[in-house]
Design an enzyme around this catalytic site. Sequence first.
Site, PDB file in Angstrom:
ATOM      1  CG  HIS A  57      -0.469   0.142   2.449  1.00 48.94           C
ATOM      2  ND1 HIS A  57      -0.414   1.471   3.048  1.00 48.94           N
ATOM      3  CD2 HIS A  57      -0.223  -0.572   3.528  1.00 48.94           C
ATOM      4  CE1 HIS A  57       0.221   1.450   4.461  1.00 48.94           C
ATOM      5  NE2 HIS A  57       0.296   0.106   4.519  1.00 48.94           N
ATOM      6  CG  ASP A  97       2.707   1.714   7.873  1.00 49.87           C
ATOM      7  OD1 ASP A  97       2.320   1.213   6.768  1.00 49.87           O
ATOM      8  OD2 ASP A  97       2.063   2.022   8.811  1.00 49.87           O
ATOM      9  CD  GLU A 105      -2.954  -1.123   5.465  1.00 52.02           C
ATOM     10  OE1 GLU A 105      -2.392  -2.168   6.248  1.00 52.02           O
ATOM     11  OE2 GLU A 105      -2.538   0.065   5.712  1.00 52.02           O
ATOM     12  CD  GLU A 106      -1.775   3.039   7.408  1.00 50.74           C
ATOM     13  OE1 GLU A 106      -2.483   2.560   8.478  1.00 50.74           O
ATOM     14  OE2 GLU A 106      -0.725   2.945   7.366  1.00 50.74           O
ATOM     15  CG  ASP A 157       1.890  -3.406   5.618  1.00 53.73           C
ATOM     16  OD1 ASP A 157       2.489  -2.245   5.895  1.00 53.73           O
ATOM     17  OD2 ASP A 157       0.660  -3.110   5.359  1.00 53.73           O
ATOM     18  CG  HIS A 211       0.556   4.515  12.307  1.00 52.64           C
ATOM     19  ND1 HIS A 211      -0.997   4.236  12.395  1.00 52.64           N
ATOM     20  CD2 HIS A 211       0.981   3.804  11.511  1.00 52.64           C
ATOM     21  CE1 HIS A 211      -1.282   3.445  11.310  1.00 52.64           C
ATOM     22  NE2 HIS A 211      -0.200   3.208  10.584  1.00 52.64           N
TER      23      HIS A 211
END
Length: 349
Positions: free
Chosen positions: A60, A172, A206-207, A229, A316
Site C-alpha cells: 500500500h 509504512d 489501506e490505513e 507491509d 505511525h
Amino acid sequence: MNKFLADLLASRSPTGAEREAADIVERYVADCADSVRRDVLGNRIAELGNGEKTLMFAGHMDEIGFIVSYIDDSGFIFFEQLGGHDNVMLSGRRVIILTRKGYVYGVTGKRAIHLMDAKERKEVPETHGVWIDIGASSGEEARELVEIGDAVVYDTAVHQLSNNKCAARAFDDRAGCYCAFEAMRRLAKSEQKPEFKLVSVATTQEEIGTRGAWTSAFAVNPDVGIAIDVDHATDFPSCNKQRFGYIKLGGGVVITRGPNINPKVFDRLVDCAKMSNIPYQIAADGRPTGTDARVLQTTRGGVATGLVGIPLRYMHTPAEVASLDDIEACVQLLEVFAKSLKNSDDFTF
C-alpha cells in the site's frame, strides 16, 4: 538509498490522496512493465509476463495523515484523522496541507505547558483540541488558501542513521510498495522469467480498511498473492516480548505465519529465503492481519496468500525507523519466490 525508494518516501500521499506516490510508481515501472493501469480507487496496477497463472504483489502506498474539517473565524484549522495516530504526537509538528493550488505549510498547536494546570499536563489531547496554524490573520484569509477536505501530512525529512538505518515519515508502507515494484523491475531484467504472470499493485486506503487491495484483488483475481507491509520491530526498551514476540530491526525480512496465511505459501517463502541465504525472521499472528493480506486471502473464491514484512520501529509516528538491509532482503525474497512458482504448483491443503 535507492532513488526509487527515496522518491517514494519524499512523496506526500495520505489515505485518499495518494496521487504523488502513484505518479512515482508509474514513472519507475513504465519502462519495464508490459502494462500499467489505474482504477477508480487510485490503485496502480502493473503487469509483467503472460503466464497462465497469476502472482500478485500488494504494497500500500497510502500513509496516515489528517483531513481538514473546520476553519474558525480567526484562521485556525481543525482536522480529523486519516488512519490511526498516537495523540501524544500531535502538537508542535510541522505539517503540509495538500490543496488544489499547492502546498500550504503550518504547525500543529495547543496550549503551552505553562498555561496548563497539573491535571491538564497529564492528559493526552483529543484531536479536536489541537489545531493547525498557517499564520493566517482571519478565517477569510485561511479559507482562501485551504478548503474543507484538504489532506494533511507531517512535514519531516528522511535522515540517515547509523548502521544503514533511516528515519522517515512513511516507511509504512512506502517500503512495502517499493519492494513490490522493485522486485518486478529486477525480474524484468532477469534472464530467468517467472512462469506466473506477475501483477504488482500499489494499493490505496489501506490505513482505513484495506480498501484498495479489496477491489484490486477482485479485479486481478490472482492464484497467489503476497502482501508486503511493515511489521513491528520489538527490539527497543520496554517492549514486552512475551506479549508481542521478538522481531529485530536489521534481522531480515519478516515472514508471517497464522490463519491469514496459506501454509504452503509460508513454507515456500521460508524455503526460498534459506536457499538464497536471505536473512529472515518469523512472526505469528492469530487473527486476520492488519494488512492487505486480510482481503487478499478471501477475495473471490480465495487466494493462496502470504505476508512479508519490513521490521519497523515507531510505527505511525513522524519518525519511523527502518533498515535498508531489511528492505533489500524483502526485495530479494520476492524475486526468488516469483521465480520459484511453477504452473503445476498446488496450494490447496
